[in-house]
Motif scaffolding. Structure first.
Motif, PDB file in Angstrom:
ATOM      1  N   SER A  31      15.355  14.939  45.064  1.00 53.03           N
ATOM      2  CA  SER A  31      14.387  14.192  45.888  1.00 53.03           C
ATOM      3  C   SER A  31      15.008  13.771  47.222  1.00 53.03           C
ATOM      4  CB  SER A  31      13.799  12.995  45.121  1.00 53.03           C
ATOM      5  OG  SER A  31      14.696  11.906  45.105  1.00 53.03           O
ATOM      6  N   HIS A  32      14.553  12.648  47.767  1.00 55.99           N
ATOM      7  CA  HIS A  32      14.969  12.266  49.116  1.00 55.99           C
ATOM      8  C   HIS A  32      15.952  11.100  49.099  1.00 55.99           C
ATOM      9  CE1 HIS A  32      12.073  14.972  50.902  1.00 55.99           C
ATOM     10  NE2 HIS A  32      11.172  14.514  50.064  1.00 55.99           N
ATOM     11  N   LYS A  33      16.754  11.074  50.141  1.00 54.39           N
ATOM     12  CA  LYS A  33      17.727   9.999  50.324  1.00 54.39           C
ATOM     13  C   LYS A  33      17.002   8.657  50.421  1.00 54.39           C
ATOM     14  CE  LYS A  33      21.287   8.615  53.656  1.00 54.39           C
ATOM     15  NZ  LYS A  33      21.931   8.966  54.922  1.00 54.39           N
ATOM     16  N   ARG A  34      17.611   7.619  49.805  1.00 49.74           N
ATOM     17  CA  ARG A  34      17.030   6.287  49.870  1.00 49.74           C
ATOM     18  C   ARG A  34      17.905   5.381  50.723  1.00 49.74           C
ATOM     19  NH1 ARG A  34      16.668   6.102  44.104  1.00 49.74           N
ATOM     20  NH2 ARG A  34      15.480   7.873  43.369  1.00 49.74           N
ATOM     21  N   ARG A  35      17.322   4.350  51.251  1.00 50.09           N
ATOM     22  CA  ARG A  35      18.065   3.334  52.014  1.00 50.09           C
ATOM     23  C   ARG A  35      18.865   2.492  51.026  1.00 50.09           C
ATOM     24  NH1 ARG A  35      17.336   0.009  56.868  1.00 50.09           N
ATOM     25  NH2 ARG A  35      17.658  -2.197  56.395  1.00 50.09           N
ATOM     26  N   ASP A  36      20.138   2.325  51.300  1.00 56.49           N
ATOM     27  CA  ASP A  36      21.004   1.508  50.452  1.00 56.49           C
ATOM     28  C   ASP A  36      21.030   0.093  51.033  1.00 56.49           C
ATOM     29  OD1 ASP A  36      23.152   0.260  49.083  1.00 56.49           O
ATOM     30  OD2 ASP A  36      24.163   2.181  48.789  1.00 56.49           O
ATOM     31  N   GLU A  37      20.207  -0.783  50.454  1.00 58.95           N
ATOM     32  CA  GLU A  37      20.082  -2.149  50.979  1.00 58.95           C
ATOM     33  C   GLU A  37      21.408  -2.904  50.909  1.00 58.95           C
ATOM     34  OE1 GLU A  37      17.533  -3.173  52.518  1.00 58.95           O
ATOM     35  OE2 GLU A  37      15.996  -1.730  51.931  1.00 58.95           O
ATOM     36  N   TYR A  38      22.169  -2.635  49.873  1.00 61.80           N
ATOM     37  CA  TYR A  38      23.463  -3.298  49.691  1.00 61.80           C
ATOM     38  C   TYR A  38      24.419  -2.945  50.838  1.00 61.80           C
ATOM     39  CZ  TYR A  38      28.167  -3.927  47.680  1.00 61.80           C
ATOM     40  OH  TYR A  38      29.489  -4.261  47.468  1.00 61.80           O
TER      41      TYR A  38
END
Length: 197
Positions: free
Chosen positions: A85-92
């Protein structure tokens, strides 16, 4: 390996591992991107500081290891017929980056980047430890135990490189500040079963 071994001040919320196990496909996808970003981060440091021989010597095999981990996570995904799938934003990581100093001289900037990487590796290591101890899938427990040991080594690599290029007292004073910041960030982040951090 205890949380204090890694320097972290706040353990992961105990609910995380249970939620993560119920969403193991999502965790594996996020983990794949984490390994990809870890390899990219090391490459970026080598590109930015090519004259630092020790850094190049230490981080070159780490690039290969992190990419190897990425390939291993892809294999686990394929076994489960789960697309990347697609890259996600790493909030940490995004929250940590807001506290990294953009001012300072060349070596101060290097120290900031090395300590940021050390912190991310330490938290990853702690999360891998939880997965290796508490999830039901025996194969994944073994997988995460192996990766935990590797991440602990990478954490030490970054700390030792910071000490190589900056005064040890300065490194440890800044490390303590970042540990305090990281603990505060951990308290504000939502406990999510679809993120490694």
């Amino acid at each position: 390996m205890s949380i204090t071994t890694l320097g972290l001040e706040l353990p992961t919320d105990p609910r995380w591992v249970n939620i993560a196990e119920m969403n193991i496909g999502e965790i594996l996808i996020d983990h794949a991107f984490c390994e990809q970003k870890a390899a990219s981060s090391c490459i970026s440091l080598i590109v930015q500081y090519p004259e630092k021989e020790k850094l190049v010597e230490v981080l070159t095999p780490v690039v290969a290891e992190e990419w190897g981990h990425f390939q291993r996570v892809l294999k686990e995904l394929r076994r489960r017929n789960i697309p990347l799938s697609h890259k996600r934003r790493d909030e940490y990581v995004h929250a940590l980056q807001q506290h990294i100093r953009k001012s300072g001289d060349y070596l101060e900037q290097l120290m900031e980047k090395l300590l940021l990487n050390a912190l991310i590796e330490a938290r990853s290591c702690e999360r891998f430890k939880l997965l290796s101890e508490y999830i039901a899938d025996e194969g994944l427990r073994k997988f995460y135990r192996e990766l935990m040991v590797s991440e602990a080594g990478h954490y030490r690599n970054f700390i030792e490189l910071a000490e190589e290029y900056c005064a040890k007292e300065r490194v440890w004073a800044r490390w303590k500040e970042l540990l305090d910041t990281e603990a505060q960030i951990m308290q504000t982040l939502e406990v999510r079963g679809d993120r490694m951090h």
